[in-house]
Design a protein around this motif. Sequence first.
Motif, short mmCIF file in Angstrom:
data_model
loop_
_atom_site.label_atom_id
_atom_site.label_comp_id
_atom_site.label_asym_id
_atom_site.label_seq_id
_atom_site.Cartn_x
_atom_site.Cartn_y
_atom_site.Cartn_z
N MET A 1 0.70 -1.16 0.00
CA MET A 1 -0.12 0.01 0.09
C MET A 1 1.09 1.35 0.13
SD MET A 1 -2.83 1.11 2.73
CE MET A 1 -3.56 -0.59 2.51
N GLY A 2 0.66 2.30 -0.79
CA GLY A 2 1.35 3.35 -0.84
C GLY A 2 1.45 4.19 0.55
N GLY A 3 2.73 4.93 0.65
CA GLY A 3 2.78 5.72 2.09
C GLY A 3 1.89 6.57 2.29
N LEU A 4 1.34 7.39 1.70
CA LEU A 4 0.27 8.25 1.95
C LEU A 4 -0.89 7.87 2.38
CD1 LEU A 4 -0.57 11.24 2.74
CD2 LEU A 4 -0.79 11.76 0.11
N ARG B 1 -1.54 4.65 3.26
CA ARG B 1 -1.34 3.90 4.48
C ARG B 1 -1.65 4.84 5.79
NH1 ARG B 1 -2.41 -0.06 7.83
NH2 ARG B 1 -0.89 -0.52 9.06
N GLU B 2 -0.82 6.02 5.56
CA GLU B 2 -0.71 6.85 6.69
C GLU B 2 -2.19 7.41 6.87
OE1 GLU B 2 1.72 11.02 7.45
OE2 GLU B 2 2.81 9.30 6.61
N GLU C 1 -5.11 5.87 6.41
CA GLU C 1 -5.60 4.77 6.76
C GLU C 1 -5.38 4.65 8.38
OE1 GLU C 1 -5.07 0.14 6.84
OE2 GLU C 1 -5.79 0.70 4.80
N ILE C 2 -4.10 4.83 8.73
CA ILE C 2 -3.90 4.73 10.06
C ILE C 2 -4.19 5.73 10.86
CG2 ILE C 2 -1.68 4.99 11.66
CD1 ILE C 2 -0.16 3.08 9.53
N MET C 3 -4.25 7.08 10.50
CA MET C 3 -4.87 8.19 11.16
C MET C 3 -6.40 8.20 11.29
SD MET C 3 -2.22 9.83 12.07
CE MET C 3 -3.31 11.06 12.92
N ASN C 4 -7.02 7.53 10.24
CA ASN C 4 -8.36 7.35 10.52
C ASN C 4 -8.83 6.49 11.28
OD1 ASN C 4 -9.23 9.22 8.37
ND2 ASN C 4 -8.96 7.73 6.79
N GLN C 5 -8.13 5.32 11.44
CA GLN C 5 -8.27 4.25 12.58
C GLN C 5 -7.88 4.87 13.95
OE1 GLN C 5 -6.15 0.73 11.25
NE2 GLN C 5 -7.58 0.42 9.60
N ARG C 6 -6.92 5.50 14.11
CA ARG C 6 -6.52 6.29 15.31
C ARG C 6 -7.74 7.20 15.76
NH1 ARG C 6 -0.22 6.23 14.70
NH2 ARG C 6 0.06 3.96 14.99
N TRP C 7 -7.91 7.93 14.73
CA TRP C 7 -9.21 8.97 14.89
C TRP C 7 -10.28 8.34 15.59
CZ3 TRP C 7 -9.30 14.34 14.64
CH2 TRP C 7 -10.52 14.84 14.61
N GLU C 8 -10.93 7.39 14.88
CA GLU C 8 -12.10 6.50 15.33
C GLU C 8 -12.10 6.03 16.62
OE1 GLU C 8 -14.83 6.38 13.89
OE2 GLU C 8 -14.28 7.58 12.34
N ARG C 9 -10.69 5.51 16.88
CA ARG C 9 -10.32 5.07 18.51
C ARG C 9 -10.45 5.90 19.57
NH1 ARG C 9 -5.66 1.06 16.94
NH2 ARG C 9 -4.63 2.93 17.39
N MET C 10 -9.75 7.27 18.91
CA MET C 10 -9.78 8.31 19.91
C MET C 10 -11.30 8.83 20.33
SD MET C 10 -7.55 11.68 19.58
CE MET C 10 -8.55 12.82 18.41
N TRP C 11 -11.96 8.89 19.33
CA TRP C 11 -13.41 9.46 19.60
C TRP C 11 -14.49 8.64 20.11
CZ3 TRP C 11 -12.90 14.28 21.30
CH2 TRP C 11 -12.19 14.92 20.32
N SER C 12 -14.23 7.22 19.71
CA SER C 12 -15.16 6.18 20.04
C SER C 12 -15.34 5.66 21.59
CB SER C 12 -15.10 5.00 19.37
OG SER C 12 -13.88 4.40 19.16
N ALA C 13 -14.22 6.15 22.40
CA ALA C 13 -14.02 5.74 23.74
C ALA C 13 -15.27 6.42 24.55
CB ALA C 13 -12.60 6.00 24.41
N PRO C 14 -15.83 5.67 25.44
CA PRO C 14 -16.98 6.50 26.35
C PRO C 14 -16.33 7.59 26.76
CG PRO C 14 -16.86 3.86 26.64
CD PRO C 14 -15.65 4.27 25.92
N GLY C 15 -17.03 8.64 26.77
CA GLY C 15 -16.55 10.06 27.30
C GLY C 15 -15.28 10.71 26.78
N ALA C 16 -15.19 10.13 25.59
CA ALA C 16 -13.72 10.79 24.90
C ALA C 16 -14.04 12.21 24.19
CB ALA C 16 -13.20 9.71 23.90
N LYS C 17 -15.34 12.29 23.90
CA LYS C 17 -15.51 13.36 22.80
C LYS C 17 -15.67 14.59 23.74
CE LYS C 17 -17.88 13.88 18.79
NZ LYS C 17 -19.39 13.44 18.13
N PRO C 18 -14.97 15.64 23.80
CA PRO C 18 -15.12 16.88 24.54
C PRO C 18 -16.38 17.50 24.33
CG PRO C 18 -13.40 16.96 22.79
CD PRO C 18 -13.91 15.64 22.58
#
Length: 124
Positions: free
Chosen positions: A1-4, A6-7, A9-26
């Motif tokens: 997979m191309g560098g950008l 893949r990058e 995709e990784i950021m999208n997955q991390r974003w989803e994890r960051m905001w999907s945790a209970p109480g995580a959304k400010p």
Amino acid sequence: MGGLKREREIMNQRWERMWSAPGAKPKFGAARPVRVALLDGEAALHTVFRDQLAASEPDWQLDTYTHGTPAWPALRANPPQLVLLAQTLPDGCGMEYLRRCKRRLPALPVVILTTPGGANAPLD
């Protein structure tokens, strides 16, 4: 997979994890649109954050900076409600900018963005 690709995709997955945790959304008051400042040397990632923010919080505004030096006066003059700060920046250490923020703007929430092993690191 191309560098950008893949990058993104990784950021999208991390974003989803960051905001999907209970109480995580400010929660912010509705008196004005929420402004978020993103300081990250990878300009391509600004697009990922902007797209994700637009999809999840269309009323929020994202100010982006690739270098800390021009960002610092802007943050002081008109502080956002949230700062997303890369651990490393092209013109300095993100941790130094964090110290500056906390010294001068102690109530400003700052999230440090890290990528252990770089953008191609495996996801958890």
